[in-house]
Scaffold this motif. Structure first.
Motif, mmCIF file in Angstrom:
data_model
loop_
_atom_site.group_PDB
_atom_site.id
_atom_site.type_symbol
_atom_site.label_atom_id
_atom_site.label_comp_id
_atom_site.label_asym_id
_atom_site.label_seq_id
_atom_site.Cartn_x
_atom_site.Cartn_y
_atom_site.Cartn_z
ATOM 1 N N VAL B 55 -23.159 108.404 41.920
ATOM 2 C CA VAL B 55 -23.430 109.226 40.735
ATOM 3 C C VAL B 55 -22.164 109.361 39.885
ATOM 4 C CG1 VAL B 55 -24.047 111.544 39.939
ATOM 5 C CG2 VAL B 55 -25.271 110.512 41.849
ATOM 6 N N LEU B 56 -21.068 109.544 40.567
ATOM 7 C CA LEU B 56 -19.804 109.734 39.843
ATOM 8 C C LEU B 56 -19.452 108.495 39.023
ATOM 9 C CD1 LEU B 56 -17.375 111.504 39.271
ATOM 10 C CD2 LEU B 56 -16.362 110.782 41.418
ATOM 11 N N LEU B 57 -19.786 107.341 39.558
ATOM 12 C CA LEU B 57 -19.431 106.100 38.890
ATOM 13 C C LEU B 57 -20.482 105.682 37.864
ATOM 14 C CD1 LEU B 57 -18.110 104.203 42.019
ATOM 15 C CD2 LEU B 57 -16.757 105.146 40.138
ATOM 16 N N ASP B 58 -21.619 106.398 37.902
ATOM 17 C CA ASP B 58 -22.714 106.047 37.005
ATOM 18 C C ASP B 58 -22.512 106.734 35.662
ATOM 19 O OD1 ASP B 58 -24.997 104.846 36.248
ATOM 20 O OD2 ASP B 58 -26.351 106.028 37.519
ATOM 21 N N THR B 59 -23.403 106.430 34.723
ATOM 22 C CA THR B 59 -23.316 107.106 33.437
ATOM 23 C C THR B 59 -24.511 108.027 33.212
ATOM 24 O OG1 THR B 59 -24.338 105.146 32.482
ATOM 25 C CG2 THR B 59 -21.934 105.352 32.271
ATOM 26 N N ALA B 61 -27.135 111.198 33.812
ATOM 27 C CA ALA B 61 -26.891 112.622 34.064
ATOM 28 C C ALA B 61 -26.873 112.863 35.572
ATOM 29 C CB ALA B 61 -27.978 113.460 33.406
ATOM 30 N N PRO B 62 -25.877 113.581 36.089
ATOM 31 C CA PRO B 62 -25.749 113.732 37.537
ATOM 32 C C PRO B 62 -26.746 114.715 38.155
ATOM 33 C CG PRO B 62 -23.997 114.931 36.430
ATOM 34 C CD PRO B 62 -24.789 114.243 35.356
ATOM 35 N N GLU B 67 -28.126 117.545 42.737
ATOM 36 C CA GLU B 67 -28.874 118.718 43.214
ATOM 37 C C GLU B 67 -29.614 118.388 44.502
ATOM 38 O OE1 GLU B 67 -31.402 120.917 40.610
ATOM 39 O OE2 GLU B 67 -29.854 121.121 39.060
ATOM 40 N N ALA B 68 -30.113 117.165 44.574
ATOM 41 C CA ALA B 68 -30.826 116.738 45.787
ATOM 42 C C ALA B 68 -29.889 116.735 46.997
ATOM 43 C CB ALA B 68 -31.439 115.362 45.584
ATOM 44 N N VAL B 69 -28.627 116.356 46.771
ATOM 45 C CA VAL B 69 -27.650 116.384 47.869
ATOM 46 C C VAL B 69 -27.454 117.837 48.331
ATOM 47 C CG1 VAL B 69 -25.240 115.991 48.508
ATOM 48 C CG2 VAL B 69 -26.486 114.263 47.183
ATOM 49 N N ARG B 112 -17.235 114.812 34.319
ATOM 50 C CA ARG B 112 -18.345 114.362 35.152
ATOM 51 C C ARG B 112 -18.300 115.065 36.525
ATOM 52 N NH1 ARG B 112 -22.257 111.122 34.331
ATOM 53 N NH2 ARG B 112 -23.252 110.176 36.140
ATOM 54 N N ILE B 113 -17.102 115.190 37.066
ATOM 55 C CA ILE B 113 -16.956 115.881 38.351
ATOM 56 C C ILE B 113 -17.382 117.342 38.227
ATOM 57 C CG2 ILE B 113 -15.228 116.791 39.962
ATOM 58 C CD1 ILE B 113 -13.853 114.058 39.844
#
Lengths: 272, 341
Positions: B55-59, B61-62, B67-69, B112-113
């Motif tokens: 997710v962090l490396l993606d573009t 929306a996180p 949230e699932a994690v 992003r983080i």
């Protein structure tokens, strides 16, 4: 006090329950304000008690693993309390979906909750009974027709025998339970002790025991005696966290932190 | 260094991710009860670590993925508040340096983080709240269920008792240890010729009489003091109209939970007819039917008892009369006492 047969004990909502206090220490929300108050009081007096309870649960999980590895697929869990997390049937049925579990507890609320939770699980049963009446436990367990007493089974007594004072003859109770189990069966016990504990811890534990259900601390020799003539498996009756730890990191170098022993024994007698 | 690249040339340090997951697992085991072994926990958290890194490396929306994690931490019973604290805190420091192969110089990473931290905390909190509601409701329902069961059992027990109490041919009476009659059934009232309400006004003591068998009153006193659990005697009562009724009386003590005497329960059987029949039969056996005078049997009976009594010879001291001797020894019976705690 003995209640007449078929008459459940009074449900007193103003008193904390050992099962719900235990649930709170394990991070559950199956508890009420009165239970949490007592739990916090106990935790304040004996800071390592919550950790001891967690260690007890972890010991049970590791012991279960040993039994499952030896092919045990039916369990009698006496003093099961409120099935919070990591329950015996979850652990057992994760390893063997056909594993059968009968839970026994004296707390009517814990029993009602277990029944509701396990309503859809045909391989589990719940009995409302007192450990001090092992004949009744055995006859009700037989009546459920879930466990086959002619085959090896695992009898689990995790943190419950210390609720039985000497006057109720726990040795006889254990003998009755052992006599009902086929060769190859296992007995798992964890039990609070005064051995290797600092005096202030013992004082605090006695104090805390007075507020909840009375606990009888016993020696390693006494606890070992509960296994009778069954073969105690390695590493013997030891401090719970030292019983087959998952990894060295789970044990502590600075001696036993928890005032309880754990042990597992196997019935190696041959039939007849 | 083991590193994998994805489509954008961004990469995850797998060894770093493994290390991070191991520390994460250690932390959650330290913080609270975990129903899994450390190794199992580490496997679970390693998967989450890779998911977070992706997710962090993606573009995209996180929010949903992170949230699932957070939610799945709760589902795995990793619910200690310290768990979310550790997970959120490390995301902005060691996660980026250990898990990402080339974190340095990546633009927009901080923002992003921060978004991921928010999503992780939100997912955890939401799931924890739902779980708490669920468990609270479960335990409350269990309590009502247990209470209903207990009340139902009490009602059943009460109904069974009522049926026995009301329907019994024998008289049943319940009294306090002070002797106040609390309840009697109709059979008891009928036997003594009172109404049930009249008997409820009466004290047990007034039902005792001077001509009761010797020691009866003392036995009753000992019973209510808790020295016996049950007493059984044959006792004569006087009905309201003054006539006598012979009864087989069994009195049991009911105690408080701590053992103190609480109630006495009397079960009374009217044995007047049986008793009178016995008397008549005995009289007939021992008397001439025509004259009503003592017969040979009574004569020899009495003689042999006198002989037994005359030991040593010459000291005859029998005081019994021809007709009255037997009655006084058999009528009152011998009080029997059972159970003494």
């Amino acid at each position: 006090m003995q209640k007449p047969d078929g008459l459940p004990a009074e449900i007193d909502l103003s008193r904390p329950s050992a099962a719900r206090v235990y649930d709170y220490f394990l991070g559950g929300a199956h508890n009420f304000e009165i239970d949490r108050q007592l739990a916090e009081q106990i935790a304040a007096m004996t800071p390592n008690l919550p950790a001891t309870m967690r260690a007890g649960r972890e010991f049970l999980r590791r012991a279960m693993r040993t039994l499952l590895d030896d092919g045990i697929d039916q369990f009698l869990d006496i003093g099961s309390g409120i099935p919070t997390v990591g329950n015996v049937h979850e652990v057992a049925q994760a390893a063997n979906p056909k594993a059968r579990v009968v839970y026994v507890d004296i707390d009517p609320v814990a029993v009602a909750h277990s029944r509701e939770l396990l309503a859809d699980n045909a391989l589990t049963g719940v009995i409302h009974a007192d450990l001090r009446d092992p004949e009744r436990i055995l006859s009700e367990a037989r009546a459920l027709e879930l466990l086959d007493f002619d085959r090896p089974l695992g009898i689990l007594l995790a943190g419950v025998v210390h609720f039985v004072p000497d006057v109720d003859r726990p040795g006889d109770i254990l003998a009755t339970l052992r006599a009902a189990a086929a060769p190859g069966s296992y007995l798992v016990i964890s039990h609070s002790t005064f051995e290797d504990q600092p005096q202030e811890m013992l004082d605090a534990q006695r104090l805390s025991a007075r507020t909840a259900t009375e606990i009888t601390l016993r020696s390693r020799v006494e606890i070992t005696g509960f296994f009778g003539d069954w073969t105690i498996v390695e590493p013997g009756v030891v401090h719970m966290e030292l019983w087959r730890p998952d990894s060295p990191s789970e044990t502590t170098a600075d001696g036993p932190r928890f005032g309880a022993f754990g042990g597992v024994a196997r019935n190696d007698q041959t039939v007849g | 260094m083991a590193a994998v690249g994805d489509s954008g040339g961004k990469s995850v340090d797998l060894a770093g991710a493994r290390r991070y997951a191991a520390d994460w697992a250690q932390a959650v085991h330290r913080l609270g009860f975990v129903p899994l072994s450390v190794a199992e926990t580490e496997e679970l958290l390693y998967a989450h670590t890779l998911r977070l890194a992706a997710v962090l490396l993606d573009t995209e929306a996180p929010a949903p993925a992170v949230e699932a994690v957070g939610r799945s931490l709760v589902d795995a019973h990793l619910t200690e508040p310290g768990v979310v604290e550790w997970s959120v805190r490390t995301l902005s420091d060691r996660f980026r340096t250990e898990v990402l192969a080339d974190a340095a110089g990546r633009p927009g990473l901080d923002a992003r983080i921060a978004a991921m931290q928010g999503a992780l905390a939100a997912g955890f909190a939401r799931a924890l709240r739902e779980r708490t509601f669920r468990q609270q409701e479960g335990i409350a329902r269990a309590m009502w269920q247990a209470r209903d069961d207990a009340e139902q059992a009490l009602r059943d027990s009460e109904a069974r008792f009522r049926a026995v109490f009301d329907g019994a041919a024998m008289g049943i009476g319940i009294a306090g240890v002070d002797g106040t009659i609390i309840d009697v059934n109709q059979a008891f009232a009928d036997m003594l010729g009172y109404s049930v309400d009249e008997l409820r006004q009466i004290n047990v003591a007034s039902l005792f009489h001077a001509d009761d068998a010797a020691g009866l009153w003392e036995l009753y006193q000992e019973l209510i003091e808790g020295k016996h659990d049950a007493v059984r005697v044959e006792k004569r009562y006087y009905r309201k109209d003054g006539s006598a009724v012979w009864t087989d009386l069994a009195v049991s003590l009911i105690r408080h939970d701590d053992g103190r005497p609480r109630f006495t329960v009397a079960v009374v059987e009217d044995i007047t007819e049986r008793y009178e029949l016995q008397q008549r039969l005995r009289f007939q056996a021992l008397h001439d039917p025509l004259t009503g005078l003592p017969n040979r049997t009574l004569f020899f009976d009495t003689l042999s008892s006198l002989v037994e009594l005359t030991d040593p010879p010459g000291s005859v001291s029998a005081s019994s009369t021809w007709t009255g001797s037997r009655r006084s020894t058999t009528a009152s019976g011998t009080p029997s006492v059972t159970g003494c705690s």
